[in-house]
Scaffold this motif. Structure first.
Motif, short mmCIF file in Angstrom:
data_model
loop_
_atom_site.label_atom_id
_atom_site.label_comp_id
_atom_site.label_asym_id
_atom_site.label_seq_id
_atom_site.Cartn_x
_atom_site.Cartn_y
_atom_site.Cartn_z
N ASP A 102 0.83 -1.21 0.00
CA ASP A 102 0.00 0.00 0.00
C ASP A 102 0.86 1.26 0.00
N ARG A 103 1.89 1.28 0.85
CA ARG A 103 2.76 2.45 0.91
C ARG A 103 3.60 2.60 -0.35
N GLN A 104 4.00 1.49 -0.94
CA GLN A 104 4.80 1.57 -2.17
C GLN A 104 3.98 2.11 -3.33
N LEU A 105 2.75 1.64 -3.48
CA LEU A 105 1.89 2.15 -4.55
C LEU A 105 1.54 3.62 -4.31
N ALA A 106 1.36 3.99 -3.04
CA ALA A 106 1.09 5.39 -2.72
C ALA A 106 2.29 6.25 -3.09
N TRP A 107 3.49 5.73 -2.90
CA TRP A 107 4.70 6.48 -3.27
C TRP A 107 4.72 6.77 -4.77
N THR A 132 11.54 0.82 1.26
CA THR A 132 10.87 2.01 1.76
C THR A 132 10.96 3.11 0.70
N ALA A 133 10.50 4.29 1.02
CA ALA A 133 10.48 5.40 0.06
C ALA A 133 11.88 5.70 -0.48
N VAL A 134 12.88 5.71 0.38
CA VAL A 134 14.24 6.03 -0.06
C VAL A 134 14.75 4.98 -1.03
N ARG A 135 14.56 3.71 -0.70
CA ARG A 135 15.02 2.64 -1.57
C ARG A 135 14.26 2.63 -2.90
N LEU A 136 12.96 2.91 -2.86
CA LEU A 136 12.20 2.98 -4.10
C LEU A 136 12.73 4.09 -4.99
N CYS A 190 9.25 -11.31 -19.80
CA CYS A 190 9.85 -10.60 -18.67
C CYS A 190 10.93 -11.45 -18.01
N ALA A 191 12.08 -10.83 -17.78
CA ALA A 191 13.18 -11.48 -17.08
C ALA A 191 13.45 -10.71 -15.80
N ILE A 192 14.68 -10.76 -15.31
CA ILE A 192 15.12 -9.88 -14.23
C ILE A 192 16.22 -9.00 -14.80
N ASP A 193 17.40 -9.57 -14.96
CA ASP A 193 18.48 -8.86 -15.64
C ASP A 193 18.88 -9.70 -16.86
N PRO A 194 18.42 -9.33 -18.05
CA PRO A 194 18.68 -10.16 -19.23
C PRO A 194 20.09 -10.05 -19.77
N GLY A 195 20.93 -9.24 -19.14
CA GLY A 195 22.31 -9.10 -19.61
C GLY A 195 22.37 -8.54 -21.02
N PRO A 196 23.13 -9.19 -21.92
CA PRO A 196 23.27 -8.64 -23.28
C PRO A 196 22.04 -8.85 -24.14
N LEU A 197 21.12 -9.70 -23.70
CA LEU A 197 19.91 -9.92 -24.48
C LEU A 197 18.99 -8.71 -24.36
N GLY A 198 18.26 -8.42 -25.43
CA GLY A 198 17.38 -7.26 -25.40
C GLY A 198 16.14 -7.50 -26.23
N GLY A 199 15.33 -6.46 -26.38
CA GLY A 199 14.10 -6.57 -27.14
C GLY A 199 12.91 -6.89 -26.25
N PRO A 200 11.72 -6.89 -26.81
CA PRO A 200 10.50 -7.09 -26.02
C PRO A 200 10.36 -8.48 -25.42
N HIS A 201 11.16 -9.44 -25.84
CA HIS A 201 11.08 -10.77 -25.25
C HIS A 201 12.17 -11.01 -24.21
N ALA A 202 12.84 -9.94 -23.80
CA ALA A 202 13.86 -10.02 -22.74
C ALA A 202 13.85 -8.72 -21.95
N LEU A 203 12.70 -8.43 -21.33
CA LEU A 203 12.53 -7.17 -20.61
C LEU A 203 13.08 -7.26 -19.18
N PRO A 204 13.88 -6.30 -18.76
CA PRO A 204 14.37 -6.29 -17.38
C PRO A 204 13.30 -5.82 -16.41
N ARG A 205 13.41 -6.28 -15.17
CA ARG A 205 12.50 -5.85 -14.12
C ARG A 205 13.29 -5.56 -12.86
N VAL A 206 12.65 -4.85 -11.92
CA VAL A 206 13.28 -4.49 -10.66
C VAL A 206 12.55 -5.19 -9.52
N HIS A 207 13.28 -5.97 -8.74
CA HIS A 207 12.68 -6.66 -7.59
C HIS A 207 12.27 -5.64 -6.53
#
Length: 253
Positions: free
Chosen positions: A46-51, A231-235, A208-225
């Protein structure tokens, strides 16, 4: 300046904007006993989405985010993804998403419906959504994507298993929800060119991946855990650093 690229959805030519910011969540519940740090308490979510909302950003599904970016917009959108299809998504995450007017993409395992996270050797067993739970999430406007059939590392899979986990899971989900999923999420975040090719050939529009490294394009999208400790600072740091480190994702020619 980046060259114009063809939109994979419309065929029109658009200029890529800033790098996509896509979050990776898993379970929403009690994070106390969680050696993998994949559980976020509903209050923290809830707090993260509010941020995000305070900064003029709204969480949406991957389908909505990619469609907006293909039109040249979407700078005020953040992709919200939830992996594994835990049962607590419906009971705990959905009410928080509704409260903030957010959408999301839920990546499920159609070969483990009603089961648990047996692939995690440590920590508590977490129940997964049943077929009815998946349909309920879809009825609430949540985009349903595939996380494979059974949570297998695709880089270690033989050809038969690779096809079953990608193409087979898409077929099962299409029968379950009435809509063929557009998105795939690589189990464990691991991928290689062979896995990416299999996802593309199975008919998915993105992966969707996490860190696809050298791979790219719409079938190798990076995400952030995103976890309980964000908290707000880390976000803020994750959001800023991701946009500095990542280039806009375009379809390779």
């Amino acid at each position: 300046m980046a060259a114009p690229v063809d939109s994979p959805d419309t065929g029109t030519r658009t200029r890529p904007g800033p790098a996509l910011f896509v979050t990776m969540y898993h379970s929403v519940g009690d994070p106390t006993d969680d050696p993998y740090r994949i559980t976020v308490a509903p209050e923290r979510l809830d707090r993260q989405l509010a941020w995000f909302r305070r900064r003029g950003l709204r969480g949406v599904s991957m389908a909505e985010l990619l469609a907006a970016r293909a039109r040249g917009g979407g700078r005020d959108l953040v992709g919200l993804t939830f992996d594994d299809g835990y049962a607590d998504f419906v009971s705990e995450a959905l009410p928080v998403l509704r409260r903030h007017g957010c959408g999301a993409t839920l990546f499920v395992l159609p070969g483990r419906l009603g089961g648990d996270n047996a692939w995690d050797p440590l920590g508590p067993r977490k129940r997964l959504l049943t077929a009815d739970g998946v349909r309920q999430a879809a009825a609430e406007g949540i985009e349903i994507g595939s996380h494979g059939l059974t949570h297998v590392d695709l880089t270690q899979a033989d050809d038969v298993t690779l096809k079953s986990e990608t193409e087979g899971s898409r077929t099962v989900l299409a029968e379950l929800t009435g809509v063929a999923p557009a998105g795939f999420c690589y189990p464990y975040g691991t991928l290689d060119p062979r896995a990416v090719d299999a996802v593309r050939e199975a008919g998915y529009a993105y992966g969707c991946a996490i860190d696809p490294g050298p791979l790219g394009g719409p079938h190798a999208l990076p995400r952030v855990h995103i976890g309980q400790n964000d908290t707000a600072v880390r976000l803020f740091l994750k959001y800023r650093l991701h946009r500095l480190r990542r280039r806009p994702v375009v379809e390779p020619r």
